[in-house]
Design a protein around this motif. Structure first.
Motif, mmCIF file in Angstrom:
data_model
loop_
_atom_site.group_PDB
_atom_site.id
_atom_site.type_symbol
_atom_site.label_atom_id
_atom_site.label_comp_id
_atom_site.label_asym_id
_atom_site.label_seq_id
_atom_site.Cartn_x
_atom_site.Cartn_y
_atom_site.Cartn_z
ATOM 1 N N VAL A 78 84.984 36.482 1.108
ATOM 2 C CA VAL A 78 86.292 36.087 1.633
ATOM 3 C C VAL A 78 87.392 36.928 0.957
ATOM 4 C CG1 VAL A 78 87.949 34.188 1.846
ATOM 5 C CG2 VAL A 78 85.497 33.741 2.122
ATOM 6 N N ASP A 89 96.283 31.717 11.879
ATOM 7 C CA ASP A 89 94.969 31.111 12.068
ATOM 8 C C ASP A 89 94.037 31.386 10.881
ATOM 9 O OD1 ASP A 89 93.300 29.497 13.460
ATOM 10 O OD2 ASP A 89 92.519 31.062 14.776
ATOM 11 N N VAL A 90 94.630 31.513 9.709
ATOM 12 C CA VAL A 90 93.833 31.647 8.475
ATOM 13 C C VAL A 90 94.381 30.639 7.469
ATOM 14 C CG1 VAL A 90 93.256 34.090 8.813
ATOM 15 C CG2 VAL A 90 95.335 33.461 7.563
ATOM 16 N N PRO A 91 93.554 30.240 6.480
ATOM 17 C CA PRO A 91 94.066 29.294 5.481
ATOM 18 C C PRO A 91 95.196 29.908 4.658
ATOM 19 C CG PRO A 91 91.742 29.842 5.063
ATOM 20 C CD PRO A 91 92.145 30.576 6.278
ATOM 21 N N LYS A 109 89.038 37.212 10.017
ATOM 22 C CA LYS A 109 89.057 35.755 9.875
ATOM 23 C C LYS A 109 88.799 35.277 8.456
ATOM 24 C CE LYS A 109 86.243 31.888 11.633
ATOM 25 N NZ LYS A 109 87.257 30.840 11.689
ATOM 26 N N ILE A 167 92.016 34.446 3.028
ATOM 27 C CA ILE A 167 92.874 33.352 2.557
ATOM 28 C C ILE A 167 94.169 33.971 2.047
ATOM 29 C CG2 ILE A 167 93.167 31.552 0.807
ATOM 30 C CD1 ILE A 167 90.163 31.041 0.939
#
Lengths: 299, 395
Positions: free
Chosen positions: A91, A61-63, A37, A40
């Motif tokens: 991240v 479902d990720v930026p 999750k 980016i």
């Protein structure tokens, strides 16, 4: 009960717009399963600029930052540095670009980002031509392939130049992690991403991603062709960790490349001699790779 | 605190005081000393920012776009060819509504190679959705950077800004510059609060595919409204800045002795300074001339220019660039906004391209020509190239 080797979590949502049997779509699904999750994505112009869907839909479902064609390397550099400013070192920053955006128009920005050693992933999904614009030759198109800009015809204008080896260009940048992978070997692909995740610095992974539309094969052959690419040594799977080569899969009895080629319309025009030439090149490249593995492992 | 600074050092101070957190830097003459100065600020611990030494201006802008979209304040600087190389991503920055601030040192475009001042580089980017503010001196360079962050970062504006200075005349010339107090600058700009950002906790996609029936046109319309709304923000920011830091800026057009002028010279950048001196000298001789130095070219000061034109008998537009359309840019746009509002004669003087010196003597000849037109009401030649080799009228 057997333990799952591939994470159950899904970050690809239903409703993507890819072609039937798209290898690049499978590649993204595995990459996100491996990285999770906290990821980016930066995606330039390529099939994957379209696959997530039309605004406001997004099958991821990720930026996701869509970027210009040639800037993926610069884009992931900017995201990484900004995240570090914000204290979000955990991240993952992933550039996810096609072979045209990597081997050709994006090579400068990629090279610079790797040289600067940002803590980023760069994933090149390699479908061996400009597929989003409709199958034009890229630097990553293999010798002998038909594309719409190498159309064969009476003058036999198929591609007469060898495929650019981007993984080796990345190795020459002395980055800590370079690997090749393909969708027919998901455990291998995911294991590589997980190893890469442990490394702070630039990571480059080239994922061989069959394209039924551009390669002119039946959509149900995507995985088979991906597997044959490895079993024929057409696309060897290996990693280079801090300069040391390790070949991931060494077929005991490599299959003749003809078996890989014959499933794809893009190679249909090739003569026996031309297929032999491709076989010869594959054998030489394989020997060279094994030699690199031996030499780099010697201490 | 006053320091003796070049225009480029002033720009670097502007970025430092504004606390840009990611700086993407690529060298090009005459901009280079901006990014060198910032590098030394960071190296000395005087500025806390990530410094990305990119491999091109295109990547500099792309890295700023990505960093700004991740939620931090960014800065970069460029000139001429570097700006032209950025063209594609300049539109990406504005279309993505990222209030990046960039210093641009005006330099001529090759061929032939010229590193000297000329405004074609920024004029060629007038349509990319960036605000453009042109400076007259080094103080204005520094102050405009600070104000640009404040203006652009308002959530109903969200547009990037170019803070523009003339090559060498400002970039490499030192003068006394007042350095505002850090605390006051902090209060003036405020913390960077992104309107949106890349965030794994709230996954969103930025810049995705859109169909003709999708809101593409509405996005453009909102940018147009924001560019118009920016005028109010510029007015407010300039007023507050003047008050807080003891300055005396006009928001859009810096008018000098225009109130009763028979002829007014409209100009961008440092030529404005020279022209003010000439105005003083000519006023002593009883010649009623004035200068209107346009600060903001984007948003374009339509109302101000109409008002100025209506207040006088002749408008002479001085352009340090040429576009191969209906005259140079300031002239063409000025005439466009005056059409059907006033019949005042307007003449374009194309001057100083490639850094050719614009002297008080030449400007005096322009003013004399303007007064003649004001008196006779006839424009002899709409577009006049001033000071060409072999030209006897103007040299």
């Amino acid at each position: 009960m057997r333990k799952l080797t591939i994470p159950e979590e899904e970050y690809m949502l239903p409703g993507h717009t890819a072609c039937l049997g798209c290898g690049a779509t499978i590649a993204m699904r595995y990459v996100l399963k491996a990285l999770g999750k906290k990821t980016i994505l930066s995606i330039p112009a390529c099939c994957w600029a379209v696959i997530p869907g039309v605004y406001p839909h997004r099958a991821l479902d990720v930026p996701l930052l869509y970027t210009a064609f040639e800037v993926t390397g610069a884009s992931i550099s900017g995201i990484r540095e900004a995240l570090d400013v914000l204290g979000k070192e955990d991240v993952n920053v992933v550039g996810f670009a096609g072979d045209g955006g990597t081997a050709d128009i994006g090579l400068q920005a990629l090279s610079a980002a790797m040289e600067r050693r940002h803590n980023v992933f760069y994933i090149m999904y390699d479908n061996e031509a400009y597929m989003n614009t409709g199958i034009q030759r890229s630097g990553s198109t293999p010798w002998g392939a038909w594309t719409t800009t190498t159309p064969g015809g009476k003058k036999r204008m198929f591609k007469h130049e060898p495929k650019k080896n981007v993984a080796e260009i990345m190795v020459a940048h002395n980055i800590p992690y370079v690997a090749t992978a393909t969708i027919a070997y998901p455990e291998d692909l995911i294991a590589k991403l997980r190893r890469a995740k442990e490394i702070k610095g630039p990571k480059f992974i080239q994922i061989f991603s069959p394209c039924p539309t551009g390669w002119r094969h039946s959509p149900d052959k995507t995985v088979e062709i991906s597997r044959l690419a490895v079993q024929t040594n057409f696309f060897p799977l290996y990693e280079v960790i801090n300069g040391k080569y390790k070949v991931s899969i060494k077929p005991k009895n490599p299959k003749p490349v003809k078996e890989f080629l014959k499933l794809q319309g893009r190679f249909r025009h090739l003569t026996e001699e031309e297929v032999e030439y491709i076989q010869h090149e594959i054998d030489e490249n394989w020997k060279a790779l094994l030699k690199k593995e031996r030499c780099s492992q010697e201490e | 605190m006053k320091k003796i600074l070049t225009g480029n050092e002033s720009a670097a101070w502007g970025a430092r005081l504004s606390k840009a957190k990611v700086v993407a830097a690529y060298p090009i003459t005459p901009q280079t000393s901006i990014i060198e100065t910032i590098a030394s600020f960071i190296a000395n611990g005087e500025m806390d920012a990530r410094y990305i030494r990119v491999e091109s201006e295109h990547s500099a802008m792309a890295a700023c776009i990505a960093a700004e979209n991740t939620g931090v304040r960014t800065f970069t600087a460029t000139s001429a060819h570097g700006l032209a190389l950025m063209h594609e991503v300049l539109m990406w920055a504005s279309g993505a509504r990222l209030p990046i601030v960039m210093s641009v040192v005006n330099r001529a475009m090759a061929p032939p190679w010229s590193v000297w001042t000329d405004q074609l580089d920024t004029m060629a980017e007038r349509d990319v959705g960036w605000m453009q503010v042109y400076s007259e001196n080094n103080q204005e360079v520094l102050d405009s950077i600070i104000m640009s962050y404040r203006i652009g970062e308002r959530h109903h504006i969200l547009l990037p800004s170019m803070v523009i200075e003339d090559a060498f005349i400002l970039s490499h010339t030192a003068e006394a510059v007042d350095i505002p107090e850090q605390k006051k600058v902090d209060d003036f700009i405020g913390e960077f609060e992104p309107a949106f950002k890349l965030d794994p906790d709230e996954p969103a996609g930025f810049g995705s595919l859109i169909m003709p029936e999708g809101p593409y046109m509405e996005f453009r319309y909102k940018m147009a409204l924001a560019m118009e709304d920016a005028k109010r923000e510029i007015e407010k920011a300039v007023e507050e800045y003047n008050e807080t830091f003891g300055r005396n800026y006009a928001p859009f057009v810096d008018e000098y002795r225009t109130e009763d002028a028979d002829a007014i010279m409209l100009v961008l950048g440092t030529i404005g300074s020279t022209a003010k001196d000439v105005v003083d000298a000519m006023r002593k001789e009883g010649k009623k001339v004035g200068v209107a130095r346009v600060r903001y070219f984007r948003p374009f000061p339509t109302e101000e220019i109409r008002r100025i034109a209506k207040s006088t008998n002749m408008l002479g537009v001085v352009d340090r660039s040429y576009s191969f359309g209906p005259g140079a840019d300031l002239y063409a746009e000025t005439k466009s906004v005056l059409y059907s509002h006033t019949d005042v004669p307007v003449k374009d003087y194309v001057i100083g391209l490639g850094g050719r010196d614009v002297t008080p003597e030449v400007l005096r000849k322009l003013f004399d020509d303007m007064l003649k037109i004001a008196n006779e009401g006839v424009v002899d030649k709409e577009i006049e190239w001033v000071g060409l080799h072999g030209d006897e009228r103007w040299s």
